[in-house]
Design a protein around this motif. Structure first.
Motif, PDB file in Angstrom:
ATOM      1  N   UNK A  47      12.385   9.422   0.657  1.00  0.00           N
ATOM      2  CA  UNK A  47      13.772   9.785   0.385  1.00  0.00           C
ATOM      3  C   UNK A  47      14.481   8.457   0.159  1.00  0.00           C
ATOM      4  N   UNK A  48      15.678   8.502  -0.383  1.00  0.00           N
ATOM      5  CA  UNK A  48      16.443   7.270  -0.600  1.00  0.00           C
ATOM      6  C   UNK A  48      17.732   7.356   0.203  1.00  0.00           C
ATOM      7  N   UNK A  49      18.004   6.258   0.897  1.00  0.00           N
ATOM      8  CA  UNK A  49      19.271   6.189   1.629  1.00  0.00           C
ATOM      9  C   UNK A  49      20.383   5.849   0.633  1.00  0.00           C
ATOM     10  N   UNK A  50      21.643   5.949   1.023  1.00  0.00           N
ATOM     11  CA  UNK A  50      22.749   5.650   0.101  1.00  0.00           C
ATOM     12  C   UNK A  50      22.679   4.240  -0.491  1.00  0.00           C
ATOM     13  N   UNK A  51      22.082   3.308   0.254  1.00  0.00           N
ATOM     14  CA  UNK A  51      21.987   1.951  -0.280  1.00  0.00           C
ATOM     15  C   UNK A  51      20.705   1.741  -1.095  1.00  0.00           C
ATOM     16  N   UNK A  52      19.908   2.800  -1.302  1.00  0.00           N
ATOM     17  CA  UNK A  52      18.723   2.715  -2.159  1.00  0.00           C
ATOM     18  C   UNK A  52      17.427   2.410  -1.422  1.00  0.00           C
ATOM     19  N   UNK A  53      17.485   2.175  -0.130  1.00  0.00           N
ATOM     20  CA  UNK A  53      16.266   1.901   0.630  1.00  0.00           C
ATOM     21  C   UNK A  53      15.409   3.156   0.741  1.00  0.00           C
ATOM     22  N   UNK A  54      14.091   2.937   0.756  1.00  0.00           N
ATOM     23  CA  UNK A  54      13.173   4.054   0.994  1.00  0.00           C
ATOM     24  C   UNK A  54      13.257   4.441   2.462  1.00  0.00           C
ATOM     25  N   UNK A  55      13.299   5.726   2.712  1.00  0.00           N
ATOM     26  CA  UNK A  55      13.219   6.215   4.094  1.00  0.00           C
ATOM     27  C   UNK A  55      12.166   7.322   4.139  1.00  0.00           C
ATOM     28  N   UNK A  56      11.519   7.416   5.273  1.00  0.00           N
ATOM     29  CA  UNK A  56      10.431   8.373   5.444  1.00  0.00           C
ATOM     30  C   UNK A  56      10.656   9.204   6.699  1.00  0.00           C
ATOM     31  N   UNK A  57      10.271  10.475   6.647  1.00  0.00           N
ATOM     32  CA  UNK A  57      10.393  11.319   7.837  1.00  0.00           C
ATOM     33  C   UNK A  57       9.330  10.923   8.869  1.00  0.00           C
ATOM     34  N   UNK A  58       9.484  11.354  10.093  1.00  0.00           N
ATOM     35  CA  UNK A  58       8.516  11.001  11.142  1.00  0.00           C
ATOM     36  C   UNK A  58       7.078  11.412  10.823  1.00  0.00           C
ATOM     37  N   UNK A  70       0.838  -1.202   0.000  1.00  0.00           N
ATOM     38  CA  UNK A  70       0.000   0.000   0.000  1.00  0.00           C
ATOM     39  C   UNK A  70       0.870   1.248   0.000  1.00  0.00           C
ATOM     40  N   UNK A  71       1.946   1.229   0.760  1.00  0.00           N
ATOM     41  CA  UNK A  71       2.836   2.395   0.812  1.00  0.00           C
ATOM     42  C   UNK A  71       3.481   2.644  -0.549  1.00  0.00           C
ATOM     43  N   UNK A  72       3.859   1.579  -1.234  1.00  0.00           N
ATOM     44  CA  UNK A  72       4.431   1.742  -2.580  1.00  0.00           C
ATOM     45  C   UNK A  72       3.373   2.295  -3.536  1.00  0.00           C
ATOM     46  N   UNK A  73       2.116   1.858  -3.365  1.00  0.00           N
ATOM     47  CA  UNK A  73       1.012   2.357  -4.180  1.00  0.00           C
ATOM     48  C   UNK A  73       0.855   3.866  -3.960  1.00  0.00           C
ATOM     49  N   UNK A  74       0.886   4.296  -2.714  1.00  0.00           N
ATOM     50  CA  UNK A  74       0.783   5.724  -2.416  1.00  0.00           C
ATOM     51  C   UNK A  74       1.951   6.481  -3.046  1.00  0.00           C
ATOM     52  N   UNK A  75       3.117   5.868  -3.005  1.00  0.00           N
ATOM     53  CA  UNK A  75       4.300   6.481  -3.621  1.00  0.00           C
ATOM     54  C   UNK A  75       4.109   6.621  -5.130  1.00  0.00           C
ATOM     55  N   UNK A  76       3.619   5.554  -5.772  1.00  0.00           N
ATOM     56  CA  UNK A  76       3.407   5.580  -7.225  1.00  0.00           C
ATOM     57  C   UNK A  76       2.441   6.687  -7.639  1.00  0.00           C
ATOM     58  N   UNK A  77       1.501   7.001  -6.766  1.00  0.00           N
ATOM     59  CA  UNK A  77       0.498   8.017  -7.076  1.00  0.00           C
ATOM     60  C   UNK A  77       0.896   9.410  -6.567  1.00  0.00           C
ATOM     61  N   UNK A  78       2.141   9.537  -6.137  1.00  0.00           N
ATOM     62  CA  UNK A  78       2.661  10.838  -5.739  1.00  0.00           C
ATOM     63  C   UNK A  78       2.155  11.336  -4.394  1.00  0.00           C
ATOM     64  N   UNK A  79       1.644  10.443  -3.565  1.00  0.00           N
ATOM     65  CA  UNK A  79       1.088  10.843  -2.278  1.00  0.00           C
ATOM     66  C   UNK A  79       2.093  10.740  -1.135  1.00  0.00           C
TER      67      UNK A  79
END
Length: 150
Positions: free
Chosen positions: A29-40, A16-25
């Motif tokens: 951010x991306x960490x140096x190793x490419x992982x998704x990171x999110x602010x609090x 679901x989170x990836x779906x929200x990302x795909x829709x620009x919601x």
């Protein structure tokens, strides 16, 4: 926080989170190793997304809200420019009111139909009961006649 942590914190799935990302919601951010990171504040964003989707808004509606998704949707409002929020909410409320009006009309039709059907059942039952009573009398009378002839 990483995507799995955000999913656990919000009671949703990484899908679901990836779906929200795909829709620009929910832009990560991306960490140096490419992982998704999110602010609090991503927890609040996801809660708002889920709340508004459940209320009938679309992902397109939510995209129009932009940074207002970080706002308290049902509490205080901190948007710099709430114009988009007002427009989206007014449009969605009009759609919801239209649905309510349609459902109210359908409900009235179903209630009228149900009353009609209950009325027919009562007539059928009373006719059926009357037939049963007269049938019992006829059978009883026949038995009484048999006793007389015996």
């Amino acid at each position: 926080m990483r995507i799995g942590e955000l999913a656990r914190a919000t009671g949703t799935t990484t899908r679901a989170l990836r779906y929200y990302e795909e829709h620009g919601l929910l832009p990560p951010e991306r960490s140096p190793n490419g992982y998704r990171t999110y602010p609090p504040d991503a927890v609040k964003v996801v809660e708002n997304i889920r709340l508004l989707l459940a209320a009938g808004l679309t992902t397109e509606d939510l995209r129009l809200l932009g940074t207002c998704l970080r706002d308290e949707v049902i509490g205080g409002h901190r948007c710099d420019d709430p114009t988009a929020k007002v427009e989206v909410f007014e449009q969605r409320l009009a759609v919801i009111q239209h649905r309510i009006d349609e459902l109210t009309a359908v409900r009235a039709q179903l209630l009228a139909r149900l009353e009609d059907l209950h009325g027919r059942q009562a007539v059928t039952r009373s006719n059926g009961c009357a037939r049963q009573v007269s049938e019992r009398k006829r059978v009883k009378g026949a038995k009484d006649d048999q006793k007389t002839f015996s």
